[in-house]
Design an enzyme around this catalytic site. Sequence first.
Site, PDB file in Angstrom:
ATOM      1  N   ASN A 132      11.834   5.110  -6.938  1.00  0.00           N
ATOM      2  CA  ASN A 132      12.527   5.285  -5.652  1.00  0.00           C
ATOM      3  C   ASN A 132      12.369   4.081  -4.735  1.00  0.00           C
ATOM      4  OD1 ASN A 132      13.145   7.719  -6.723  1.00  0.00           O
ATOM      5  ND2 ASN A 132      12.346   8.956  -5.037  1.00  0.00           N
ATOM      6  N   MET A 133      13.371   3.887  -3.874  1.00  0.00           N
ATOM      7  CA  MET A 133      13.401   2.769  -2.926  1.00  0.00           C
ATOM      8  C   MET A 133      12.048   2.559  -2.239  1.00  0.00           C
ATOM      9  SD  MET A 133      15.461   0.587  -1.349  1.00  0.00           S
ATOM     10  CE  MET A 133      17.151   1.099  -1.587  1.00  0.00           C
ATOM     11  N   LYS A 134      11.502   3.648  -1.710  1.00  0.00           N
ATOM     12  CA  LYS A 134      10.270   3.565  -0.905  1.00  0.00           C
ATOM     13  C   LYS A 134       9.086   3.066  -1.731  1.00  0.00           C
ATOM     14  CE  LYS A 134       8.233   7.350   0.279  1.00  0.00           C
ATOM     15  NZ  LYS A 134       7.667   8.569   0.801  1.00  0.00           N
ATOM     16  N   GLY A 135       9.046   3.431  -3.002  1.00  0.00           N
ATOM     17  CA  GLY A 135       7.947   2.999  -3.848  1.00  0.00           C
ATOM     18  C   GLY A 135       6.659   3.733  -3.544  1.00  0.00           C
ATOM     19  N   PHE A 136       5.533   3.028  -3.629  1.00  0.00           N
ATOM     20  CA  PHE A 136       4.229   3.683  -3.562  1.00  0.00           C
ATOM     21  C   PHE A 136       3.180   2.675  -3.137  1.00  0.00           C
ATOM     22  CE2 PHE A 136       0.445   5.238  -6.126  1.00  0.00           C
ATOM     23  CZ  PHE A 136       0.231   6.386  -5.383  1.00  0.00           C
TER      24      PHE A 136
END
Length: 260
Positions: free
Chosen positions: A131-135
Amino acid sequence: MSAPPQPASPIRPYGDTANDGRVQLSFTLPLPFGEEAKEAGRQLALKMGLENPAVCHAEAMGPDFTLIVLYGQSTHSIDMAQIKVVKPEFATMGKDEIDALIADSLGRKLVVVGACIETDAHTVGIDAIMNMKGFNGHKGLEAYHQIRALNLGAQVTSAELVARAIAERADVVLVSQVVTQKDIHIANLKALRAEIEAAGLGKEVIVVAGGPRITHELARELGYDAGFGPGNYAEDVASFAMHEWLRRHAHQRPPQEAQA
Ligand code: B12
Protein backbone atom coordinates in the site's frame (compact mmCIF):
# COMPACT_ATOMS: atom_id res chain seq x y z
CA MET A 1 41.37 -31.08 36.09
CA SER A 2 41.84 -29.23 32.80
CA ALA A 3 39.49 -26.38 31.80
CA PRO A 4 36.71 -27.31 29.38
CA PRO A 5 37.51 -26.47 25.73
CA GLN A 6 36.22 -23.08 24.63
CA PRO A 7 34.38 -22.64 21.32
CA ALA A 8 36.29 -20.72 18.60
CA SER A 9 34.10 -17.63 18.86
CA PRO A 10 31.92 -17.91 21.92
CA ILE A 11 29.01 -15.53 21.59
CA ARG A 12 26.83 -15.06 24.62
CA PRO A 13 24.10 -12.55 25.38
CA TYR A 14 25.30 -9.19 26.70
CA GLY A 15 23.62 -7.82 29.82
CA ASP A 16 25.69 -5.91 32.36
CA THR A 17 29.12 -6.96 31.08
CA ALA A 18 30.30 -8.51 27.82
CA ASN A 19 29.41 -12.18 27.41
CA ASP A 20 27.77 -12.43 30.85
CA GLY A 21 24.92 -14.43 29.31
CA ARG A 22 22.18 -12.28 30.89
CA VAL A 23 18.81 -12.76 29.19
CA GLN A 24 15.28 -11.52 29.77
CA LEU A 25 12.44 -13.96 29.43
CA SER A 26 8.68 -13.49 29.62
CA PHE A 27 5.88 -16.02 29.71
CA THR A 28 2.40 -16.51 31.13
CA LEU A 29 1.52 -19.22 33.63
CA PRO A 30 -2.02 -20.53 34.10
CA LEU A 31 -1.89 -19.57 37.81
CA PRO A 32 -3.53 -16.73 39.75
CA PHE A 33 -1.15 -13.83 40.50
CA GLY A 34 0.77 -14.21 43.78
CA GLU A 35 4.03 -15.34 45.39
CA GLU A 36 3.38 -18.96 44.38
CA ALA A 37 3.09 -18.00 40.70
CA LYS A 38 6.34 -15.98 40.89
CA GLU A 39 8.18 -18.86 42.55
CA ALA A 40 6.78 -21.29 39.96
CA GLY A 41 8.14 -18.99 37.24
CA ARG A 42 11.56 -18.84 38.89
CA GLN A 43 11.76 -22.63 39.23
CA LEU A 44 10.66 -23.09 35.61
CA ALA A 45 13.53 -20.81 34.52
CA LEU A 46 15.97 -22.97 36.53
CA LYS A 47 14.62 -26.05 34.75
CA MET A 48 15.15 -24.24 31.43
CA GLY A 49 18.84 -24.02 32.36
CA LEU A 50 19.02 -20.33 33.34
CA GLU A 51 21.29 -19.59 36.30
CA ASN A 52 20.34 -17.07 39.02
CA PRO A 53 16.84 -16.39 37.69
CA ALA A 54 15.16 -13.39 39.31
CA VAL A 55 11.57 -12.36 38.69
CA CYS A 56 11.65 -8.62 38.02
CA HIS A 57 8.01 -8.19 37.09
CA ALA A 58 4.79 -10.15 37.50
CA GLU A 59 1.19 -9.15 36.97
CA ALA A 60 -2.25 -10.67 36.78
CA MET A 61 -3.58 -11.45 33.32
CA GLY A 62 -7.20 -11.81 34.41
CA PRO A 63 -8.04 -13.84 37.54
CA ASP A 64 -6.41 -17.12 36.53
CA PHE A 65 -3.16 -16.19 34.74
CA THR A 66 0.11 -14.45 35.65
CA LEU A 67 2.57 -12.79 33.31
CA ILE A 68 6.15 -13.32 34.51
CA VAL A 69 9.19 -11.34 33.38
CA LEU A 70 12.55 -12.53 34.70
CA TYR A 71 16.28 -12.18 34.20
CA GLY A 72 18.72 -15.04 34.31
CA GLN A 73 22.08 -16.17 33.00
CA SER A 74 22.33 -18.44 30.01
CA THR A 75 25.33 -20.77 30.16
CA HIS A 76 25.33 -21.53 26.45
CA SER A 77 27.35 -19.89 23.73
CA ILE A 78 27.30 -19.85 19.95
CA ASP A 79 30.21 -20.51 17.61
CA MET A 80 29.69 -18.07 14.74
CA ALA A 81 31.74 -20.30 12.43
CA GLN A 82 28.80 -22.74 12.55
CA ILE A 83 26.16 -20.14 11.60
CA LYS A 84 24.89 -20.50 8.05
CA VAL A 85 21.87 -18.53 6.87
CA VAL A 86 20.12 -19.01 3.56
CA LYS A 87 19.20 -15.52 2.35
CA PRO A 88 18.56 -13.89 -1.00
CA GLU A 89 21.63 -12.27 -2.55
CA PHE A 90 20.83 -8.74 -3.65
CA ALA A 91 21.56 -5.17 -2.63
CA THR A 92 18.67 -3.10 -1.33
CA MET A 93 18.26 0.12 -3.29
CA GLY A 94 16.31 3.27 -2.48
CA LYS A 95 12.90 4.05 -4.02
CA ASP A 96 14.22 6.54 -6.61
CA GLU A 97 17.03 4.21 -7.65
CA ILE A 98 14.54 1.36 -8.10
CA ASP A 99 12.21 3.54 -10.18
CA ALA A 100 15.13 4.62 -12.38
CA LEU A 101 16.32 1.04 -12.82
CA ILE A 102 12.85 -0.14 -13.85
CA ALA A 103 12.49 2.72 -16.34
CA ASP A 104 15.91 1.95 -17.85
CA SER A 105 15.55 -1.83 -17.91
CA LEU A 106 11.89 -2.49 -18.73
CA GLY A 107 10.85 0.69 -20.49
CA ARG A 108 7.45 0.15 -18.88
CA LYS A 109 6.07 -0.31 -15.39
CA LEU A 110 6.89 -3.42 -13.37
CA VAL A 111 3.57 -5.14 -12.64
CA VAL A 112 3.23 -6.61 -9.15
CA VAL A 113 0.13 -8.52 -8.05
CA GLY A 114 -0.15 -9.54 -4.40
CA ALA A 115 -2.54 -11.11 -1.93
CA CYS A 116 -2.91 -12.92 1.34
CA ILE A 117 -4.29 -16.26 0.21
CA GLU A 118 -6.90 -18.86 1.09
CA THR A 119 -8.37 -18.70 4.63
CA ASP A 120 -5.78 -16.21 5.92
CA ALA A 121 -7.38 -12.82 6.65
CA HIS A 122 -4.28 -10.97 7.92
CA THR A 123 -3.86 -8.06 5.52
CA VAL A 124 -1.49 -5.87 7.51
CA GLY A 125 1.67 -7.60 6.26
CA ILE A 126 0.86 -7.45 2.54
CA ASP A 127 -0.49 -3.90 3.01
CA ALA A 128 2.82 -2.92 4.65
CA ILE A 129 4.65 -4.00 1.52
CA MET A 130 2.18 -2.90 -1.15
CA ASN A 131 0.00 0.00 0.00
CA MET A 132 0.94 3.63 -0.68
CA LYS A 133 1.42 4.41 3.02
CA GLY A 134 3.81 1.51 3.56
CA PHE A 135 5.10 0.67 7.02
CA ASN A 136 7.40 2.15 9.62
CA GLY A 137 8.28 5.15 7.45
CA HIS A 138 8.97 3.02 4.35
CA LYS A 139 6.61 3.75 1.45
CA GLY A 140 4.82 0.76 -0.11
CA LEU A 141 5.05 -0.37 -3.74
CA GLU A 142 2.01 1.73 -4.74
CA ALA A 143 4.15 4.81 -4.11
CA TYR A 144 6.72 3.78 -6.74
CA HIS A 145 6.19 5.63 -10.02
CA GLN A 146 7.47 2.71 -12.09
CA ILE A 147 5.50 -0.03 -10.32
CA ARG A 148 1.89 -0.95 -11.00
CA ALA A 149 1.01 -2.53 -7.66
CA LEU A 150 -2.26 -4.44 -7.34
CA ASN A 151 -3.06 -5.57 -3.82
CA LEU A 152 -5.97 -8.02 -3.96
CA GLY A 153 -6.32 -8.12 -0.16
CA ALA A 154 -7.07 -11.14 2.00
CA GLN A 155 -8.68 -14.55 1.57
CA VAL A 156 -7.93 -14.63 -2.14
CA THR A 157 -7.87 -18.16 -3.54
CA SER A 158 -4.76 -19.38 -5.33
CA ALA A 159 -6.83 -19.72 -8.52
CA GLU A 160 -8.01 -16.09 -8.26
CA LEU A 161 -4.50 -14.80 -7.66
CA VAL A 162 -3.08 -16.71 -10.63
CA ALA A 163 -5.96 -15.65 -12.91
CA ARG A 164 -5.35 -12.00 -12.00
CA ALA A 165 -1.60 -12.38 -12.48
CA ILE A 166 -2.28 -13.66 -16.01
CA ALA A 167 -4.85 -10.95 -16.76
CA GLU A 168 -2.49 -8.19 -15.59
CA ARG A 169 0.59 -9.77 -17.22
CA ALA A 170 2.29 -9.66 -13.84
CA ASP A 171 6.08 -9.68 -13.58
CA VAL A 172 5.93 -10.42 -9.86
CA VAL A 173 3.45 -12.25 -7.62
CA LEU A 174 3.58 -11.55 -3.89
CA VAL A 175 1.88 -13.85 -1.42
CA SER A 176 1.45 -13.34 2.30
CA GLN A 177 0.88 -16.07 4.86
CA VAL A 178 0.53 -15.19 8.53
CA VAL A 179 -1.43 -18.03 10.12
CA THR A 180 0.78 -21.10 10.52
CA GLN A 181 -1.43 -23.31 12.70
CA LYS A 182 -1.13 -26.96 11.60
CA ASP A 183 1.30 -25.78 8.91
CA ILE A 184 -1.56 -24.33 6.89
CA HIS A 185 0.86 -21.80 5.37
CA ILE A 186 2.92 -24.61 3.86
CA ALA A 187 -0.13 -26.31 2.37
CA ASN A 188 -1.34 -22.97 0.96
CA LEU A 189 2.04 -22.02 -0.48
CA LYS A 190 2.41 -25.45 -2.10
CA ALA A 191 -1.08 -25.17 -3.61
CA LEU A 192 -0.31 -21.73 -5.06
CA ARG A 193 2.98 -22.94 -6.49
CA ALA A 194 1.18 -25.87 -8.15
CA GLU A 195 -1.44 -23.49 -9.57
CA ILE A 196 1.31 -21.26 -10.99
CA GLU A 197 3.01 -24.24 -12.63
CA ALA A 198 -0.30 -25.53 -14.02
CA ALA A 199 -0.93 -22.13 -15.59
CA GLY A 200 2.49 -22.26 -17.27
CA LEU A 201 3.76 -19.18 -15.41
CA GLY A 202 6.56 -21.04 -13.64
CA LYS A 203 9.45 -19.57 -15.62
CA GLU A 204 7.93 -16.17 -16.39
CA VAL A 205 6.75 -14.74 -13.13
CA ILE A 206 8.87 -13.96 -10.07
CA VAL A 207 7.09 -15.38 -7.04
CA VAL A 208 7.84 -14.10 -3.54
CA ALA A 209 6.35 -15.28 -0.25
CA GLY A 210 6.28 -13.33 3.00
CA GLY A 211 5.01 -13.45 6.56
CA PRO A 212 6.18 -13.54 10.16
CA ARG A 213 7.29 -17.17 9.94
CA ILE A 214 8.44 -17.23 6.35
CA THR A 215 12.18 -17.60 5.83
CA HIS A 216 14.04 -17.45 2.54
CA GLU A 217 15.11 -21.05 3.14
CA LEU A 218 11.51 -22.26 3.53
CA ALA A 219 10.35 -20.27 0.51
CA ARG A 220 13.09 -21.76 -1.67
CA GLU A 221 12.20 -25.27 -0.47
CA LEU A 222 8.62 -24.62 -1.59
CA GLY A 223 9.71 -23.48 -5.06
CA TYR A 224 9.52 -19.71 -4.52
CA ASP A 225 12.14 -17.25 -5.69
CA ALA A 226 12.46 -15.61 -2.28
CA GLY A 227 10.95 -15.39 1.18
CA PHE A 228 10.79 -12.33 3.41
CA GLY A 229 9.99 -12.16 7.11
CA PRO A 230 9.52 -9.31 9.58
CA GLY A 231 11.78 -6.28 9.25
CA ASN A 232 11.57 -6.21 5.47
CA TYR A 233 10.04 -3.36 3.51
CA ALA A 234 8.87 -2.56 -0.02
CA GLU A 235 12.35 -1.48 -1.12
CA ASP A 236 13.77 -4.90 -0.15
CA VAL A 237 11.14 -6.73 -2.17
CA ALA A 238 11.38 -4.36 -5.15
CA SER A 239 15.19 -4.55 -5.13
CA PHE A 240 15.07 -8.34 -5.06
CA ALA A 241 12.46 -8.39 -7.84
CA MET A 242 14.61 -6.19 -10.08
CA HIS A 243 17.75 -8.19 -9.26
CA GLU A 244 15.93 -11.36 -10.29
CA TRP A 245 14.30 -9.74 -13.34
CA LEU A 246 17.69 -8.53 -14.62
CA ARG A 247 19.24 -11.96 -14.01
CA ARG A 248 16.49 -13.65 -16.03
CA HIS A 249 16.58 -11.14 -18.87
CA ALA A 250 20.36 -10.60 -19.07
CA HIS A 251 20.59 -12.54 -22.36
CA GLN A 252 17.86 -10.41 -23.99
CA ARG A 253 19.65 -7.10 -23.44
CA PRO A 254 22.44 -5.62 -25.56
CA PRO A 255 25.85 -6.97 -24.39
CA GLN A 256 27.16 -3.61 -23.16
CA GLU A 257 24.02 -3.14 -21.00
CA ALA A 258 24.04 -6.69 -19.70
CA GLN A 259 27.66 -6.26 -18.59
CA ALA A 260 27.11 -2.86 -16.94
C1 B12 B 1 -4.02 -8.02 13.68
C2 B12 B 1 -4.19 -9.52 13.92
C3 B12 B 1 -5.41 -10.10 13.54
C4 B12 B 1 -6.51 -9.31 12.84
C5 B12 B 1 -6.13 -9.19 11.35
C6 B12 B 1 -6.67 -7.90 10.75
C7 B12 B 1 -6.08 -7.64 9.42
N1 B12 B 1 -6.83 -6.94 8.62
O1 B12 B 1 -4.97 -8.04 9.11
C8 B12 B 1 -7.75 -10.25 13.11
C9 B12 B 1 -8.44 -9.80 14.39
C10 B12 B 1 -8.78 -10.29 11.99
C11 B12 B 1 -7.08 -11.58 13.36
C12 B12 B 1 -7.73 -12.78 13.24
C13 B12 B 1 -7.16 -14.00 13.54
N2 B12 B 1 -5.93 -14.21 14.05
CO1 B12 B 1 -4.59 -12.80 14.22
N3 B12 B 1 -3.27 -11.58 14.71
C14 B12 B 1 -3.16 -10.30 14.52
C15 B12 B 1 -1.86 -9.79 15.18
C16 B12 B 1 -2.24 -9.15 16.52
C17 B12 B 1 -1.02 -8.78 14.40
C18 B12 B 1 -0.63 -9.21 12.96
C19 B12 B 1 -0.11 -8.00 12.26
O2 B12 B 1 -0.87 -7.21 11.74
N4 B12 B 1 1.25 -7.79 12.27
C20 B12 B 1 1.88 -6.61 11.70
C21 B12 B 1 2.46 -6.90 10.29
C22 B12 B 1 3.06 -5.63 9.69
O3 B12 B 1 3.47 -7.85 10.47
P1 B12 B 1 3.64 -9.11 9.51
O4 B12 B 1 2.34 -9.68 9.13
O5 B12 B 1 4.63 -10.01 10.14
O6 B12 B 1 4.26 -8.46 8.18
C23 B12 B 1 5.63 -8.13 8.03
C24 B12 B 1 6.50 -9.31 7.55
O7 B12 B 1 6.09 -10.57 8.01
C25 B12 B 1 6.48 -9.18 6.07
N5 B12 B 1 5.40 -9.74 5.28
C26 B12 B 1 4.16 -10.15 5.60
N6 B12 B 1 3.50 -10.58 4.54
C27 B12 B 1 4.34 -10.44 3.47
C28 B12 B 1 4.18 -10.74 2.13
C29 B12 B 1 5.23 -10.51 1.25
C30 B12 B 1 5.09 -10.83 -0.19
C31 B12 B 1 6.45 -9.96 1.73
C32 B12 B 1 7.56 -9.71 0.80
C33 B12 B 1 6.62 -9.66 3.08
C34 B12 B 1 5.55 -9.90 3.94
O8 B12 B 1 6.47 -7.78 5.86
C35 B12 B 1 5.74 -7.13 6.90
C36 B12 B 1 6.53 -5.88 7.26
O9 B12 B 1 7.84 -6.21 7.70
C37 B12 B 1 -1.05 -11.13 15.37
C38 B12 B 1 -0.16 -11.19 16.59
C39 B12 B 1 1.10 -10.41 16.41
N7 B12 B 1 1.38 -9.58 17.38
O10 B12 B 1 1.78 -10.56 15.40
C40 B12 B 1 -2.19 -12.16 15.46
C41 B12 B 1 -1.94 -13.56 14.96
C42 B12 B 1 -1.22 -13.50 13.63
N8 B12 B 1 -3.31 -14.06 14.77
C43 B12 B 1 -3.44 -15.31 15.08
C44 B12 B 1 -4.65 -16.05 15.02
C45 B12 B 1 -4.60 -17.46 15.57
C46 B12 B 1 -5.80 -15.50 14.48
C47 B12 B 1 -7.16 -16.19 14.37
C48 B12 B 1 -7.10 -17.65 13.87
C49 B12 B 1 -7.84 -16.08 15.73
C50 B12 B 1 -9.16 -16.81 15.82
N9 B12 B 1 -9.14 -17.93 16.53
O11 B12 B 1 -10.13 -16.39 15.25
C51 B12 B 1 -7.88 -15.28 13.36
C52 B12 B 1 -7.68 -15.79 11.93
C53 B12 B 1 -8.49 -15.05 10.96
C54 B12 B 1 -8.14 -15.54 9.57
N10 B12 B 1 -9.12 -16.12 8.89
O12 B12 B 1 -7.02 -15.41 9.13
C55 B12 B 1 -2.14 -15.90 15.55
C56 B12 B 1 -1.50 -16.79 14.50
C57 B12 B 1 -0.85 -17.99 15.14
C58 B12 B 1 -0.19 -18.83 14.09
N11 B12 B 1 1.12 -18.84 14.11
O13 B12 B 1 -0.81 -19.42 13.29
C59 B12 B 1 -1.33 -14.62 15.94
C60 B12 B 1 0.20 -14.76 15.81
C61 B12 B 1 -1.73 -14.29 17.41
C62 B12 B 1 -1.27 -15.35 18.38
N12 B12 B 1 -0.17 -15.14 19.07
O14 B12 B 1 -1.87 -16.35 18.55
N13 B12 B 1 -5.77 -11.41 13.70
